[in-house]
Design a protein around this motif. Structure first.
Motif, PDB file in Angstrom:
ATOM      1  N   ALA A  80       2.214   1.582  -2.076  1.00 39.74           N
ATOM      2  CA  ALA A  80       2.079   2.977  -1.188  1.00 39.74           C
ATOM      3  C   ALA A  80       3.340   3.130  -0.464  1.00 39.74           C
ATOM      4  N   VAL A 139       0.427   6.529   1.815  1.00 41.82           N
ATOM      5  CA  VAL A 139       1.627   7.192   1.509  1.00 41.82           C
ATOM      6  C   VAL A 139       1.655   8.350   2.692  1.00 41.82           C
ATOM      7  N   ILE A 159      -4.370   4.508  -2.092  1.00 40.59           N
ATOM      8  CA  ILE A 159      -2.776   4.638  -1.720  1.00 40.59           C
ATOM      9  C   ILE A 159      -2.469   6.055  -1.146  1.00 40.59           C
TER      10      ILE A 159
END
Length: 242
Positions: A165, A16, A12
């Motif tokens: 994300a 991000v 994730i």
């Protein structure tokens, strides 16, 4: 804005970081591989210094009782570093229904993490997600042998990591929620049905046997791991499999 993304090299976290940088922010990934350790505290002050937003996506290396110590220590260290560094928004990723499954050590540990953040000195946001599509294979492996996969009928609402994300980046770039945002996939499946769909797509000849005592999710009562009123992500499981 400047973002310190702790756990920023993982499944994730890496997405991000990419999303935030693509939006014109400055997002810097930090992890053990970059010299940041949330347990010893090594590198935390340096990682957080000057950041407007701290995003914590680190995870316990185990799902047992030791996870409680991991989240207690890591959050204590991150809250201290964030306050010292002048962070104005602290974001974590948690689990839909996490406070409804006290039978599971890991869920109690994640609920503790949420409580520590909410009681801390920094304005915060909690993003709770349902089970990741990327983890379904691992879930099946817990109770599998050469011929069968044993699974309970626990309702699951799988969400793609990309959608998680996207949601974390959106919340991190906004004003602190001072609370929780639930995100979930667009469909709910009994876990045994999800197993059959997965094996069929992979042309895996094993049989899914419905077993209410099988695996970690056997401890889950009712539909607490789903939320039809959550912010629903676009990716359907069959499309993700394809």
């Amino acid at each position: 804005m400047k973002f310190a993304v702790i756990g920023g090299t993982g499944l994730i976290g890496s997405q991000v970081v990419s999303n935030l940088n693509a939006a014109g922010h400055e997002a810097v990934p930090h992890s053990q591989s970059t010299g940041t350790d949330v347990i010893s505290g090594r590198g935390l002050d340096e990682a957080v210094a000057g950041a407007d937003v701290l995003v914590n996506l680190t995870n316990s290396p185990t799902f047992d009782e030791a996870s409680l110590t991991f989240f207690q220590t890591s959050m204590d260290n991150l809250l201290a570093a964030g306050q010292k560094g002048g962070v104005r928004h602290f974001v974590i990723l948690s689990i839909v229904g996490v406070d409804q499954v006290p039978e599971l050590d890991y869920y109690r540990a994640k609920a503790l993490q949420e409580d520590l953040l909410a009681a801390g000195p920094i304005p915060y946001s909690i993003v709770r997600a349902t089970q990741f599509m990327e983890f379904v294979d691992a879930i099946l492996s817990w109770t599998a042998d050469s011929d069968t996969v044993r699974l309970p009928v626990t309702p699951i609402q799988p969400i793609a990591a990309k959608d998680v994300a996207d949601a974390v980046a959106e919340v991190a770039a906004g004003a602190p929620l001072g609370g929780i945002r639930n995100i979930a996939g667009p469909e709910i499946f009994p876990l045994d049905e999800l197993g059959r769909l997965t094996l069929s797509h992979k042309s895996d000849g094993r049989t899914v046997v419905t077993d209410p005592t099988a695996g970690m999710f056997a401890a889950v009562k009712g539909d607490v791991l789903t939320d039809e009123d959550a912010h629903l992500a676009p990716t359907r499981y069959a499309d993700w499999l394809s």
